[in-house]
Write a protein that holds these residues in place. Structure first.
Motif: not given
Length: 182
Positions: A131-149, A172-175
């Motif tokens: 339920r991510l709001a848009d593509r920008d939020e999806m990119i942001n959380v993807s980079g964050g989860w990747h780094a946190h994991l 973020e660039a990769a995502y």
């Protein structure tokens, strides 16, 4: 510190959803503790108390300086030093297999789901952010989860955590590139 592998990247499973899988050292109860206990969770994501039940509160106190000594980008400096409290709700609580919660965002809440599958002496952790709001939020959380994991994997393996902030921009660039291909 291990190299980033193709399987480490989150996969867009819907236009507003990303899924990550990690094989982590077990047992499953140990990984569950790192998701739900504030003192363990602060070592890779955020401290803060959770009420251990569906409908309970999920308070996440983000203070990245607790697990990285890297200087943050200016935009995250205050959050890194003073912390940022995020408050959500537990949607599912089924120890030690399934945890889901709301994730406050800019506007509507999204949802994060953690699923744990024992595999011998390892545990498959599946994290799905929905339920991510848009593509920008999806990119942001993807980079964050990747780094946190990556930090979680290092903590559970007894290794030094990889750089956190210096990965964020590259991730973020990769995502951005990955999700533009869709």
């Amino acid at each position: 510190m291990r190299q980033i592998e193709e399987s480490d990247y989150g996969v867009a499973t819907a236009p507003n959803e990303v899924r990550f899988e990690r094989s982590l050292p077990g047992p499953v109860e140990r990984v569950w503790a790192y998701l739900t206990e504030a003192d363990k969770r602060r070592q890779w994501l955020a401290g803060g108390e959770m009420e251990p039940r569906a409908g309970g509160s999920a308070k996440l106190l983000f203070r990245h300086s607790e697990f990285t000594d890297e200087d943050p980008p200016e935009v995250y400096r205050e959050m890194n030093e003073k912390g940022f409290l995020s408050e959500g709700r537990i949607i599912a609580w089924d120890p030690p297999r399934h945890l889901a919660m709301t994730w406050p965002g800019d506007g509507a809440d999204s949802q994060v789901e953690f699923e744990l599958f024992p595999e011998g002496d390892r545990v498959l952790l599946v994290v799905t952010h929905k339920r991510l709001a848009d593509r920008d939020e999806m990119i942001n959380v993807s980079g964050g989860w990747h780094a946190h994991l990556a930090v979680l994997e290092a903590v559970l393996s007894g290794e030094k955590a990889p750089p956190f902030w210096s990965q964020i921009k590259a991730l973020e660039a990769a995502y951005t590139a990955r999700f533009n291909e869709r």
